[in-house]
Design an enzyme around this catalytic site. Sequence first.
Site, PDB file in Angstrom:
ATOM      1  N   HIS A  10     -17.574  27.048 -16.126  1.00 52.85           N
ATOM      2  CA  HIS A  10     -17.512  26.187 -15.321  1.00 52.85           C
ATOM      3  C   HIS A  10     -16.190  26.258 -14.342  1.00 52.85           C
ATOM      4  CE1 HIS A  10     -20.439  23.370 -17.301  1.00 52.85           C
ATOM      5  NE2 HIS A  10     -21.168  24.251 -16.320  1.00 52.85           N
ATOM      6  N   GLY A  58     -24.061  29.559 -10.976  1.00 51.08           N
ATOM      7  CA  GLY A  58     -24.951  28.862 -12.041  1.00 51.08           C
ATOM      8  C   GLY A  58     -26.019  27.721 -11.198  1.00 51.08           C
ATOM      9  N   ASP A  63     -27.626  30.347 -14.377  1.00 50.12           N
ATOM     10  CA  ASP A  63     -27.935  30.082 -15.453  1.00 50.12           C
ATOM     11  C   ASP A  63     -29.115  30.205 -16.175  1.00 50.12           C
ATOM     12  OD1 ASP A  63     -25.073  29.076 -15.551  1.00 50.12           O
ATOM     13  OD2 ASP A  63     -25.877  27.028 -15.253  1.00 50.12           O
ATOM     14  N   ASP A  83     -16.787  22.730 -18.754  1.00 48.86           N
ATOM     15  CA  ASP A  83     -15.773  22.072 -18.586  1.00 48.86           C
ATOM     16  C   ASP A  83     -16.255  20.752 -19.117  1.00 48.86           C
ATOM     17  OD1 ASP A  83     -13.922  19.980 -17.516  1.00 48.86           O
ATOM     18  OD2 ASP A  83     -13.896  20.823 -15.790  1.00 48.86           O
ATOM     19  N   HIS A  90     -25.834  20.797 -11.818  1.00 51.86           N
ATOM     20  CA  HIS A  90     -26.754  21.230 -12.724  1.00 51.86           C
ATOM     21  C   HIS A  90     -26.656  21.361 -14.135  1.00 51.86           C
ATOM     22  CE1 HIS A  90     -23.241  23.999 -12.558  1.00 51.86           C
ATOM     23  NE2 HIS A  90     -24.038  25.029 -13.431  1.00 51.86           N
ATOM     24  N   ASP A  93     -29.601  22.787 -16.134  1.00 54.49           N
ATOM     25  CA  ASP A  93     -29.735  24.336 -16.217  1.00 54.49           C
ATOM     26  C   ASP A  93     -28.773  24.611 -17.353  1.00 54.49           C
ATOM     27  OD1 ASP A  93     -31.554  24.391 -14.174  1.00 54.49           O
ATOM     28  OD2 ASP A  93     -29.976  24.702 -12.832  1.00 54.49           O
ATOM     29  N   ARG A  99     -29.650  25.788 -24.758  1.00 51.45           N
ATOM     30  CA  ARG A  99     -30.869  25.700 -25.944  1.00 51.45           C
ATOM     31  C   ARG A  99     -31.492  27.089 -26.185  1.00 51.45           C
ATOM     32  NH1 ARG A  99     -36.054  25.997 -25.127  1.00 51.45           N
ATOM     33  NH2 ARG A  99     -37.651  25.030 -26.070  1.00 51.45           N
TER      34      ARG A  99
END
Length: 127
Positions: A10, A58, A63, A83, A90, A93, A99
């Site tokens: 980030h 991203g 991402d 961060d 987002h 995402d 995950r």
Amino acid sequence: MPLTLALVAHDRMKPALAEWVARHAAQLAPHALVCTATTGGVIRRHAPDLPIRLVKSGPLGGDQQIGGMIAEGEIHALIFFPDPLAPQAHDVDVKALLRIALVYDIPAAFSPATADLLVAGGLLARG
């Protein structure tokens, strides 16, 4: 056998990731690196000799592109410095990327300390 590593950070964490990459440039050199666009630009300024493949930023789907590469078996490890104190537009995402890294059980680090542990554990020695 060289690995393919995804490097993502980030905005506020991009300098920390770029510094981490610069510290480990020699160990990263034999491996393929995939970065989201903005993160990759920052890393290139700190370690210009490393070959970096860029995907979209991203918020524009980078991402998700990296998540797809993990699902296809193309990414072997994820180094992602999020961060924790800033909301992300987002966020959905980002959660999907985390995950998918868990679903496919790839090594992942989310801070300089955990990334250092992956290096100390021999992950990059496989190259």
